[in-house]
Design an enzyme around this catalytic site. Structure first.
Site, mmCIF file in Angstrom:
data_model
loop_
_atom_site.group_PDB
_atom_site.id
_atom_site.type_symbol
_atom_site.label_atom_id
_atom_site.label_comp_id
_atom_site.label_asym_id
_atom_site.label_seq_id
_atom_site.Cartn_x
_atom_site.Cartn_y
_atom_site.Cartn_z
ATOM 1 N N GLU A 257 -0.876 1.875 14.300
ATOM 2 C CA GLU A 257 0.470 1.554 13.796
ATOM 3 C C GLU A 257 0.683 2.451 12.585
ATOM 4 O O GLU A 257 0.111 2.221 11.522
ATOM 5 C CB GLU A 257 0.530 0.082 13.367
ATOM 6 C CG GLU A 257 0.304 -0.925 14.479
ATOM 7 C CD GLU A 257 1.540 -1.144 15.335
ATOM 8 O OE1 GLU A 257 2.611 -0.607 14.989
ATOM 9 O OE2 GLU A 257 1.432 -1.835 16.352
ATOM 10 N N CYS A 291 7.339 0.440 6.370
ATOM 11 C CA CYS A 291 7.142 1.385 7.479
ATOM 12 C C CYS A 291 8.382 1.429 8.357
ATOM 13 O O CYS A 291 8.744 2.490 8.865
ATOM 14 C CB CYS A 291 5.924 1.003 8.288
ATOM 15 S SG CYS A 291 5.944 -0.705 8.864
HETATM 16 P P1 NAD Z 1 -3.313 5.198 4.407
HETATM 17 O O1 NAD Z 1 -3.357 5.887 5.723
HETATM 18 O O2 NAD Z 1 -3.514 6.002 3.185
HETATM 19 O O3 NAD Z 1 -4.426 4.042 4.343
HETATM 20 C C1 NAD Z 1 -4.440 2.983 5.267
HETATM 21 C C2 NAD Z 1 -5.833 2.396 5.320
HETATM 22 O O4 NAD Z 1 -6.727 3.363 5.860
HETATM 23 C C3 NAD Z 1 -6.404 2.002 3.955
HETATM 24 O O5 NAD Z 1 -7.081 0.784 4.096
HETATM 25 C C4 NAD Z 1 -7.365 3.141 3.662
HETATM 26 O O6 NAD Z 1 -8.431 2.781 2.810
HETATM 27 C C5 NAD Z 1 -7.877 3.472 5.041
HETATM 28 N N1 NAD Z 1 -8.430 4.812 5.196
HETATM 29 C C6 NAD Z 1 -8.112 5.936 4.494
HETATM 30 N N2 NAD Z 1 -8.824 6.991 4.972
HETATM 31 C C7 NAD Z 1 -9.585 6.522 5.977
HETATM 32 C C8 NAD Z 1 -10.517 7.125 6.875
HETATM 33 N N3 NAD Z 1 -10.801 8.425 6.831
HETATM 34 N N4 NAD Z 1 -11.105 6.354 7.806
HETATM 35 C C9 NAD Z 1 -10.817 5.030 7.893
HETATM 36 N N5 NAD Z 1 -9.955 4.400 7.066
HETATM 37 C C10 NAD Z 1 -9.341 5.137 6.130
HETATM 38 O O7 NAD Z 1 -1.938 4.401 4.389
HETATM 39 P P2 NAD Z 1 -1.338 3.527 3.184
HETATM 40 O O8 NAD Z 1 -0.859 4.463 2.128
HETATM 41 O O9 NAD Z 1 -2.271 2.454 2.831
HETATM 42 O O10 NAD Z 1 -0.087 2.836 3.892
HETATM 43 C C11 NAD Z 1 1.174 3.417 3.975
HETATM 44 C C12 NAD Z 1 1.405 3.977 5.363
HETATM 45 O O11 NAD Z 1 1.248 2.929 6.312
HETATM 46 C C13 NAD Z 1 2.809 4.497 5.547
HETATM 47 O O12 NAD Z 1 2.768 5.684 6.285
HETATM 48 C C14 NAD Z 1 3.485 3.388 6.348
HETATM 49 O O13 NAD Z 1 4.574 3.802 7.116
HETATM 50 C C15 NAD Z 1 2.349 2.936 7.210
HETATM 51 N N6 NAD Z 1 2.579 1.583 7.708
HETATM 52 C C16 NAD Z 1 2.814 1.419 9.040
HETATM 53 C C17 NAD Z 1 3.075 0.156 9.542
HETATM 54 C C18 NAD Z 1 3.326 -0.059 11.014
HETATM 55 O O14 NAD Z 1 3.307 -1.206 11.446
HETATM 56 N N7 NAD Z 1 3.556 0.972 11.814
HETATM 57 C C19 NAD Z 1 3.077 -0.952 8.686
HETATM 58 C C20 NAD Z 1 2.835 -0.754 7.335
HETATM 59 C C21 NAD Z 1 2.578 0.529 6.859
#
Ligand code: NAD
Length: 516
Positions: A257, A291
């Site tokens: 997602e 998002c």
């Molecule tokens: P992010 O991708 O920076 O981090 C998300 C999660 O992934 C965090 O828990 C982080 O610690 C983890 N992570 C980071 N690097 C990783 C790796 N290499 N391997 C495994 N895990 C890792 O995203 P964010 O800044 O926390 O969230 C914002 C983003 O999320 C925006 O792009 C937003 O649109 C999206 N989002 C999508 C939805 C949806 O339902 N489609 C919902 C909410 C947020």
């Protein structure tokens, strides 16, 4: 991660544009109130060994949880739902402190999540339970049964922007399907994650069915490699690609997602004021950190001026710190600033806000017009309280421009008539008509994107099936009249098979009158 300066609310104007959570000594990190910089909690940075241990503990817990059956799990999840609803004020306060959003917004988030916690266990048996299916003419002697069994242990990695609604979209459906869950919340919102896990343990104390691991990217990466049976990720598209690559090593299935660049279309017969109100809320609530937030608007020529005026009026009245909070992840402020300055440099105009809108820790409302379609503000996820509004000749052009995006998460249409027809033409997982984000609260509607917004679904029947494997069972009820699947079959049986194929399947479908 860089060190966190100690800062009080009075220091805000002097803050550097980027501050971040602290890794105090490499073994723990703090989460902070993004409005004040005050520490909310301190958490361990879990290592690969910690993650493996958690997944190991989850295995017997998963078996026990699956053994409770649909009714047993529904009872426990119902108790958890009541517990969350009863303590919602406490949790909303924590969401506010750790993420920065106003308490009311936190309560709305919580209410929406609790709606899913109500829906998923009540529907799990209907969607996933054993059912007889028709075997078909050639194998009419078979009893055919389909059921959906839990994967076992599901890893869930969450973002910070909706620290309850978003991860629970996976967690609740995974639990209802009979899985144990190991959850890594965002490093920006671990206290909310801890609260959720502790509250679940209070109603399911017997086994660690729902566990927490904390840390940043490396801890999440360890979860991908840990041998979990499925990995549900919500976050940015860039991280999703790393998750998928990590999970590929062990062929671990993934649900992704990811981000969005959601468009709103305003048709000539739309209620323009309602559309402007919805665009302001859909684009700027939660400081634009949604998002499925609206980031681009395509308004047809007849209503464009009226829409821009109404939107500007509404946006100008918003006060950061009141209607919405600070940027939860301070680095996002640099992205917002870059998108706005680039749009202005490329001929765009700011009818509200502008280059000076980013004042850490807040981003002030910005409405941009005349921005070229290939500018970052139109193409990339901004995740701030900014909107671009573009004049289009008609709905066809609006649909074409809305669809010219690598993302395809949500969308909105405002139209007097034919809104649903327009909605169908938009390349996105979800589209709301004469409303914004409304699909997110409907238990029965699947939630997820296409393209760079990811794949797989949470919520609804599809969201339950996402966390279960289809299991097919077939059993002869009586000897097959045409038993050809044996070496000692009778020669006439193959002749009979050819005849049946010709008679039963050999004719094209009859075209009914009026059908094309
Ligand atoms: P992010 O991708 O920076 O981090 C998300 C999660 O992934 C965090 O828990 C982080 O610690 C983890 N992570 C980071 N690097 C990783 C790796 N290499 N391997 C495994 N895990 C890792 O995203 P964010 O800044 O926390 O969230 C914002 C983003 O999320 C925006 O792009 C937003 O649109 C999206 N989002 C999508 C939805 C949806 O339902 N489609 C919902 C909410 C947020």
């Amino acid at each position: 991660m860089s060190p966190q300066p100690s800062a009080s609310i009075a220091d805000r104007e002097t803050w550097p544009s980027v501050i971040d959570v602290t890794v105090v000594d490499g073994e723990t990190f703090q989460s902070v109130d993004p409005a004040t910089g005050e520490q909310v909690g301190s958490f361990p940075v879990h290592s690969e060994a910690d993650v493996l241990a958690a997944v190991g503990r989850a295995r017997p817990a998963a078996e026990w949880w699956a053994g409770l059956g649909f009714a047993g799990r529904a009872e426990r999840l119902g108790t958890w739902r009541a517990h969350l609803a009863g303590r919602s004020a406490e949790l909303a306060g924590l969401i506010h402190r750790e993420g920065g959003k106003p308490v009311d917004d936190a309560m709305i988030e919580l209410a929406t999540a609790i709606g899913h916690l109500h829906w998923a266990p009540r529907n799990a048996k209907r969607v996933l339970g054993p059912r007889r299916v028709r075997p078909g003419l050639l194998v009419a002697n078979l009893a055919a049964t389909l059921e959906y069994q839990p994967y076992g242990v599901v890893g869930v990695i969450g973002p910070w922007n909706y620290p309850v609604f978003t991860p629970l979209g996976s967690i609740v459906y995974a639990l209802a399907a009979g899985n144990a869950v190991v959850f890594k919340p965002s490093e920006y919102t671990p206290a909310v994650g801890r609260w959720l896990v502790d509250s679940f343990a209070a109603v399911v104390p017997e086994h660690p069915v729902f566990q927490l691991i904390t840390g940043a990217g490396p801890t999440g990466a360890a979860l991908c490699r840990s041998g979990v049976d499925k990995l549900a990720f919500t976050g940015s598209t860039a991280t999703a690609k790393k998750i998928m690559a990590g999970c590929a090593e062990t062929l671990t299935p993934v649900l992704l997602e990811c981000g969005g660049k959601d468009a709103m279309i305003v048709a000539a017969d739309a209620d323009v004021r309602a559309a402007a109100d919805a665009a302001a809320w859909g684009g700027m609530a939660n400081a634009g950190q949604t998002c499925i937030g609206i980031e681009r608007v395509y308004a047809v020529d007849e209503v464009y001026d009226e829409f821009v005026t109404a939107l500007a009026e509404r946006a100008r009245g918003l006060r950061p710190g009141f209607e919405y909070g600070p940027a939860t992840m301070p680095a996002q402020l640099d992205v917002i600033r870059r998108h706005v300055t680039d749009a202005l440099a490329r001929g765009g105009r700011a009818v509200v806000g502008g280059a000076e809108s980013v004042r850490p820790p807040y981003a002030h409302p910005t409405v941009l017009v005349d921005v070229p379609e290939d500018a970052a503000a139109v193409r990339e996820e901004t995740f701030g309280p900014t909107l671009t509004v573009t004049r289009v000749a008609d709905v066809d052009e609006a649909v074409e421009k809305a669809n010219a995006s690598a993302y395809g998460l949500g969308a909105a249409v405002f139209a007097g008539n034919g809104g649903e027809q327009i909605a169908r033409r938009i390349r996105s997982g979800m589209t709301s008509v004469n409303s914004v984000l409304s699909y997110a609260g409907v238990g029965a509607l699947p939630f997820g994107g296409v393209g760079d917004s990811g794949f797989g679904r949470i919520h609804g029947d599809d969201g339950l099936r996402e966390f279960a494997r289809a299991k097919a069972i077939s059993r002869p009820r009586f000897p097959a009249p045409l038993d050809v699947t044996r070496f000692d079959r009778k020669p006439w049986s193959m002749q009979a098979l050819r005849l049946v194929l010709k008679v039963v399947y050999g004719r094209p479908p009859v075209r009914r009158r009026g059908q094309p």
